[in-house]
Motif scaffolding. Structure first.
Motif, PDB file in Angstrom:
ATOM      1  N   SER A 181       0.905  -1.312  -0.110  1.00  0.00           N
ATOM      2  CA  SER A 181      -0.070   0.106  -0.032  1.00  0.00           C
ATOM      3  C   SER A 181       0.822   1.449  -0.149  1.00  0.00           C
ATOM      4  N   LEU A 239      -5.424   8.477   6.735  1.00  0.00           N
ATOM      5  CA  LEU A 239      -5.560   8.506   5.260  1.00  0.00           C
ATOM      6  C   LEU A 239      -5.052   7.045   4.872  1.00  0.00           C
ATOM      7  N   GLU A 240      -3.924   6.667   5.362  1.00  0.00           N
ATOM      8  CA  GLU A 240      -3.280   5.581   5.121  1.00  0.00           C
ATOM      9  C   GLU A 240      -4.210   4.303   5.450  1.00  0.00           C
ATOM     10  N   ALA A 294      -7.318   4.156   5.177  1.00  0.00           N
ATOM     11  CA  ALA A 294      -8.320   4.092   4.142  1.00  0.00           C
ATOM     12  C   ALA A 294      -7.710   3.453   2.925  1.00  0.00           C
ATOM     13  N   THR A 295      -6.426   3.713   2.691  1.00  0.00           N
ATOM     14  CA  THR A 295      -5.849   2.947   1.532  1.00  0.00           C
ATOM     15  C   THR A 295      -5.728   1.424   1.820  1.00  0.00           C
ATOM     16  N   PHE A 327      -7.527  -0.368   3.838  1.00  0.00           N
ATOM     17  CA  PHE A 327      -8.818  -0.910   3.793  1.00  0.00           C
ATOM     18  C   PHE A 327      -9.162  -1.362   2.156  1.00  0.00           C
ATOM     19  N   PHE A 328      -8.977  -0.327   1.387  1.00  0.00           N
ATOM     20  CA  PHE A 328      -9.261  -0.039   0.089  1.00  0.00           C
ATOM     21  C   PHE A 328      -8.533  -1.591  -0.624  1.00  0.00           C
ATOM     22  N   GLU A 387     -10.076  -4.759   0.652  1.00  0.00           N
ATOM     23  CA  GLU A 387     -11.279  -5.137  -0.129  1.00  0.00           C
ATOM     24  C   GLU A 387     -10.885  -5.722  -1.446  1.00  0.00           C
ATOM     25  N   ASP A 388     -10.190  -5.081  -2.179  1.00  0.00           N
ATOM     26  CA  ASP A 388      -9.637  -5.599  -3.534  1.00  0.00           C
ATOM     27  C   ASP A 388      -9.027  -7.116  -3.588  1.00  0.00           C
ATOM     28  N   ILE A 415     -16.049  -3.894   3.232  1.00  0.00           N
ATOM     29  CA  ILE A 415     -16.154  -3.604   4.635  1.00  0.00           C
ATOM     30  C   ILE A 415     -16.910  -2.619   4.977  1.00  0.00           C
ATOM     31  N   HIS A 451     -18.558   0.606   7.255  1.00  0.00           N
ATOM     32  CA  HIS A 451     -17.745   1.677   7.750  1.00  0.00           C
ATOM     33  C   HIS A 451     -18.059   1.267   9.266  1.00  0.00           C
ATOM     34  N   TYR A 481     -15.265  -1.029   9.780  1.00  0.00           N
ATOM     35  CA  TYR A 481     -14.070  -0.665   9.605  1.00  0.00           C
ATOM     36  C   TYR A 481     -13.739   0.263  10.718  1.00  0.00           C
TER      37      TYR A 481
END
Lengths: 78, 307
Positions: A15, A39-40, A42-43, A45-46, A49-50, A56, A58, A61
């Motif tokens: 990430s 912010l990281e 969020a990245t 978990f993004f 998910e992929d 996931i 909120h 999360y």
């Protein structure tokens, strides 16, 4: 699902986080406490998910704070 | 295809600034988080007593200094805003009165946020073409200083005030291509105003990351192009982190995808035309892909071609 801490840590390493050294993250400690910024998160978990093909919500999360908790959650998703 | 396009852009970014570094202690952030992640080191703030209409008028003054046109020729005036000075009348009518435009001029407002400029380009040009109009003004002005909670860590360091005006006419420097539009209304609650603005940052990040790259690829394909043939990607300036993420997801260099808003903030529908104003001055890039995305959740994109 058979997610492992190693797999989740691998996603975090890929990430490209800069707030802390991803190679030194401990699976049992909250990621934010280990220096990962919001912010990281969020990245991360993004990308989780992929890679694991899950969505996931909120509410989930917000309570998943460590790699171990993420692994347990993923393995509950079936 | 219509012969109308972008002839000139006027910009007003207020001189007053709020430094984001003053919030470090309050929100437990360090300098690097502000400069490298949020990206906005200061936020523009309109003057006390100023409103949406006034900053539009200042953008108009800037436009007048760049291109010759007669107000008596303006046939259409559109304002993109979700923070008007009044709900009634529409802001475009207030501007019509302030500018002394002809009584035959059509005026209407568009209630859209960060996707608003791109939607606005499509709407004003279509309206003008179908009504055989040749001279119009598209304003953007959404001063979020009216709605920000200064104690909300998620939003207090993001938004700046600004206004722009685009002259749409038959001798353009750039012409728009086909557009893509999209909405995810079921997630509209992720960026909303009750008493003040609230935003689920993760939801907006996920939205931008999942939908914008896919939209951009589809748009480029729609135009029969490859991504490499786009000279510049002018994306809504949500934050530096968002621009960095989108550049990475698309495999586009940061040189092609600028983050230019460090000193004034996320200006909502003004963020794209502020950067385009410089593009018009440089007049170098052949193809510019513009993409606006945000509240709604809404997005719109098109490719501008240099003439």
């Amino acid at each position: 699902m058979n997610a492992t801490a190693s797999q989740v840590l691998d996603v975090i390493k890929k990430s490209d986080i800069t707030s802390t050294d991803a190679a030194k993250l401990a699976a049992h400690l909250p990621l934010r406490l280990q220096g990962v910024d919001s912010l990281e998160m969020a990245t991360i978990f993004f990308n989780i998910e992929d890679v694991f093909k899950v969505t996931i919500p909120h509410t989930d999360y917000e309570r998943l704070k460590s790699v171990d908790q993420i692994v347990e959650y993923l393995n509950q998703q079936g | 295809m219509s012969s109308l396009g972008i002839q000139a852009i006027g910009v007003h970014i207020p001189a007053q600034r709020i430094s984001n570094f003053q919030f470090k202690q309050k929100f437990e952030m360090d300098d690097a988080f502000i400069t490298d992640k949020i990206g906005f080191i200061s936020l523009a703030l309109m003057e006390k007593g100023e409103g949406t209409t006034q900053i539009c008028l200042k953008a108009h003054e800037d436009l007048k200094g760049k291109i010759q046109f007669e107000l008596s020729q303006i046939q259409c005036l559109v304002v993109v805003t979700q923070n008007p000075d009044k709900n009634i009348p529409h802001t475009s009518a207030l501007l019509h009165g302030a500018l002394g435009l002809p009584e035959t001029c059509a005026c209407f407002d568009i209630s859209l946020a960060c996707s608003g400029y791109v939607y606005g380009l499509s709407l004003i040009q279509s309206f003008m073409a179908s009504n055989k109009m040749t001279c119009g003004l598209l304003f953007t002005a959404d001063p979020y200083s009216k709605i920000i909670n200064p104690n909300d860590k998620n939003t207090a360091l993001l938004f700046g005030d600004a206004a722009t005006v685009t002259l749409i006419g038959p001798s353009p420097k750039y012409r728009t291509g086909e557009f893509n539009f999209g909405t995810i209304g079921r997630e509209s609650g992720e960026l909303t105003v009750t008493n003040c603005l609230t935003m689920n940052g993760r939801a907006i990040y996920n939205f931008a990351g999942r939908y914008v790259p896919a939209d951009v690829r589809a748009l480029v394909k729609k135009h029969g192009l490859e991504l490499e043939q786009i000279d510049r990607f002018v994306f809504h300036q949500g934050s530096k982190f968002l621009i960095d993420t989108l550049a990475k997801l698309l495999g586009v260099s940061r040189e092609k995808m600028p983050f230019a808003a460090a000193e004034y903030g996320n200006t909502v529908s003004s963020s794209i035309p502020i950067i385009l104003e410089k593009e018009l001055r440089d007049f170098r890039d052949e193809r510019i892909l513009i993409s606006g995305f945000g509240a709604g959740l809404s997005w719109a994109s098109t490719i501008l071609t240099k003439l």
